[in-house]
Motif scaffolding. Structure first.
Motif, PDB file in Angstrom:
ATOM      1  N   ASP A  49      65.858   9.174  42.779  1.00  0.00           N
ATOM      2  CA  ASP A  49      67.214   9.756  43.347  1.00  0.00           C
ATOM      3  C   ASP A  49      67.737   8.779  44.576  1.00  0.00           C
ATOM      4  OD1 ASP A  49      66.706  10.840  45.802  1.00  0.00           O
ATOM      5  OD2 ASP A  49      66.140  12.685  45.029  1.00  0.00           O
ATOM      6  N   LYS A  50      69.038   9.500  44.740  1.00  0.00           N
ATOM      7  CA  LYS A  50      69.693   9.246  45.571  1.00  0.00           C
ATOM      8  C   LYS A  50      68.974   8.720  47.256  1.00  0.00           C
ATOM      9  CE  LYS A  50      74.033  11.481  44.160  1.00  0.00           C
ATOM     10  NZ  LYS A  50      74.918  12.460  44.724  1.00  0.00           N
ATOM     11  N   GLU A  51      68.328   8.522  47.571  1.00  0.00           N
ATOM     12  CA  GLU A  51      67.339   7.760  49.053  1.00  0.00           C
ATOM     13  C   GLU A  51      66.719   7.077  47.894  1.00  0.00           C
ATOM     14  OE1 GLU A  51      66.852   9.008  52.084  1.00  0.00           O
ATOM     15  OE2 GLU A  51      67.388  10.810  51.058  1.00  0.00           O
ATOM     16  N   ARG A  54      68.315   3.875  49.784  1.00  0.00           N
ATOM     17  CA  ARG A  54      68.139   3.077  50.966  1.00  0.00           C
ATOM     18  C   ARG A  54      67.047   1.996  50.680  1.00  0.00           C
ATOM     19  NH1 ARG A  54      67.053   8.452  54.981  1.00  0.00           N
ATOM     20  NH2 ARG A  54      69.449   9.430  55.026  1.00  0.00           N
TER      21      ARG A  54
END
Length: 74
Positions: A49-51, A54
């Motif tokens: 996931d793009k998260e 972070r």
């Protein structure tokens, strides 16, 4: 002669202890940057996931600050 060998062993042990230990990222991937490259590839392929990007920021800070050294604490 036995005294010299014992002294050589002690010096080798002290040198080993003074040497910085590699982080788990370096052990597994060869470098933290290689881990990041693999993670970006995973995000681009949709496997991550793009998260996760972070999380990479936090992991980079841990790598730079040596937080992973706590795993080696005795």
């Amino acid at each position: 002669m036995a005294g010299i060998r014992a002294l050589q062993r002690r010096v080798a042990k002290l040198e080993k202890v003074a040497k910085p230990r590699p982080s788990p990222f370096v052990v597994i991937y060869g470098s933290f940057d290689q881990f990041v490259d693999d993670a970006y590839a995973g995000v681009n392929e949709g496997a991550l996931d793009k998260e996760f990007l972070r999380i990479l920021d936090v992991l980079r800070r841990w790598e730079d600050e040596g937080v992973w050294l706590l795993a080696y604490a005795r």
